[in-house]
Design an enzyme around this catalytic site. Sequence first.
Site, mmCIF file in Angstrom:
data_model
loop_
_atom_site.group_PDB
_atom_site.id
_atom_site.type_symbol
_atom_site.label_atom_id
_atom_site.label_comp_id
_atom_site.label_asym_id
_atom_site.label_seq_id
_atom_site.Cartn_x
_atom_site.Cartn_y
_atom_site.Cartn_z
ATOM 1 N N THR A 85 1.270 -9.468 12.642
ATOM 2 C CA THR A 85 1.247 -8.086 12.214
ATOM 3 C C THR A 85 0.798 -7.930 10.781
ATOM 4 O O THR A 85 0.831 -8.878 10.024
ATOM 5 C CB THR A 85 2.620 -7.426 12.335
ATOM 6 O OG1 THR A 85 2.480 -6.050 12.061
ATOM 7 C CG2 THR A 85 3.613 -8.001 11.384
ATOM 8 N N THR A 105 0.867 -1.185 0.000
ATOM 9 C CA THR A 105 0.000 0.000 0.000
ATOM 10 C C THR A 105 0.903 1.234 0.000
ATOM 11 O O THR A 105 1.308 1.701 -1.050
ATOM 12 C CB THR A 105 -0.980 -0.008 1.188
ATOM 13 O OG1 THR A 105 -0.267 -0.245 2.406
ATOM 14 C CG2 THR A 105 -2.039 -1.085 0.999
ATOM 15 N N GLY A 165 3.588 -3.385 4.954
ATOM 16 C CA GLY A 165 3.198 -2.648 6.136
ATOM 17 C C GLY A 165 4.249 -1.640 6.511
ATOM 18 O O GLY A 165 5.426 -1.982 6.620
ATOM 19 N N VAL A 166 3.829 -0.387 6.678
ATOM 20 C CA VAL A 166 4.757 0.669 7.092
ATOM 21 C C VAL A 166 4.106 1.622 8.075
ATOM 22 O O VAL A 166 4.756 2.514 8.602
ATOM 23 C CB VAL A 166 5.292 1.444 5.871
ATOM 24 C CG1 VAL A 166 6.266 0.609 5.075
ATOM 25 C CG2 VAL A 166 4.158 1.908 4.966
ATOM 26 N N GLY A 167 2.796 1.449 8.318
ATOM 27 C CA GLY A 167 2.075 2.277 9.270
ATOM 28 C C GLY A 167 0.935 1.491 9.893
ATOM 29 O O GLY A 167 0.586 0.415 9.435
ATOM 30 N N GLU A 169 6.530 4.530 7.754
ATOM 31 C CA GLU A 169 6.093 5.746 7.074
ATOM 32 C C GLU A 169 6.887 6.956 7.563
ATOM 33 O O GLU A 169 6.899 7.273 8.751
ATOM 34 C CB GLU A 169 4.591 5.949 7.304
ATOM 35 C CG GLU A 169 3.766 4.934 6.530
ATOM 36 C CD GLU A 169 2.286 5.023 6.793
ATOM 37 O OE1 GLU A 169 1.519 4.572 5.933
ATOM 38 O OE2 GLU A 169 1.889 5.537 7.860
#
Length: 382
Positions: A175, A142, A165-167, A254
């Site tokens: 996770t 994303t 996933g970064v945020g 992020e």
Amino acid sequence: MTALPKGFRAHVANIGIKDGSDDFVVIAADGPCAAAAVFTRSRFAGPSVVVSRANVANLRLQAYVVISKNANVATGAEGRDNADEIVAAVAAKVGAAPSDVLIASTGVIGRQYQMDRIRAHLATLPVPSGTEAEAAARGIMTTDTVAKVAVASVGEATVVGIAKGVGMIEPDMATLITLFVTDAAIDPDVLDGSFRQVMDRTFNALSIDTDTSTSDTAAIMASGHAGPVDPIAFEGALHEVALSLTRQVARDGEGATKLIEVMVDGARDAAQAKRVAKAIVNSPLVKTAVHGADPNWGRVAMAVGKCSDDTDIDEARVVIRFGDQEVYPARLDDAALAALGRYMRGDEVLIHVSLGIADGAFTVYGCDLSDGYIRINADYTT
């Protein structure tokens, strides 16, 4: 290129969920596999989590399907029906039972799937034939800036993992979305136990911003094509892959510019060490100090001190280090301060805290906090 293990193929496409990037991924095995998975404990868990949790309860799967850029969360009965429809269509295409398909979704919350586009693609869905893990990793992204892939060998088998996933990352189970495939032959109960152990030491040791996602999904399938492996060696290989992905996610947080690793030892037990380490890595003041390359150990001391229920923590026994350099209780001369400043300007910063109580230890992973995080999240849906 990282090849998927024997017995697995992938299909990756853009079906226009949000933009022109790939957003639909299927990874399928040529038959039912031993499997394990863990999911978010959020009370707003989406239909994808609800369906997949039930499907993997028997420790068997044959395929993953991931839709990115739409979380399908808080979408009610319609969202659940849509998830069931997608699972059934993918199952029919890959020759699996619907109960052997895991669905994962990630992206904006509160929006129904664009089922017209999804149905149109499912109607012409080809049998998966791709072998490149990087393509699948890109397809589940994303706001990630890079695809996240890791691989390790165990005997004649390989373990391959991808993650996004970064945020919205403070796992409370596993996770974000992270999917593993291996051609090792391993007993399902052994696989389940090893997977949960590894998740606890890797993805559950990760935090970007203290926020637990509604869609967290972590899963593994084992095709068995490479034959049996030593269970201990297998867990070691799985840990190697999961830890690499954990660090990749932390580094790509992020707005992040630095990876933060916090190691706490000398604790009463591992649980206390993890609690203290998370207090440090989650502190906005610690994160901003690291971002500014400011060796402000007082903020670390503050974070340790917040663990007020841990009454056996005594500041007289605590030692704080940045990298190898002790900063408390030692006092630094000008040369040491200059060297520490150079270290803090690097792209990885280790904060090491020894509590001086017993031999419990735990390491967690995170990132600094920059204005980039605010810019990304201030207009995420607009």
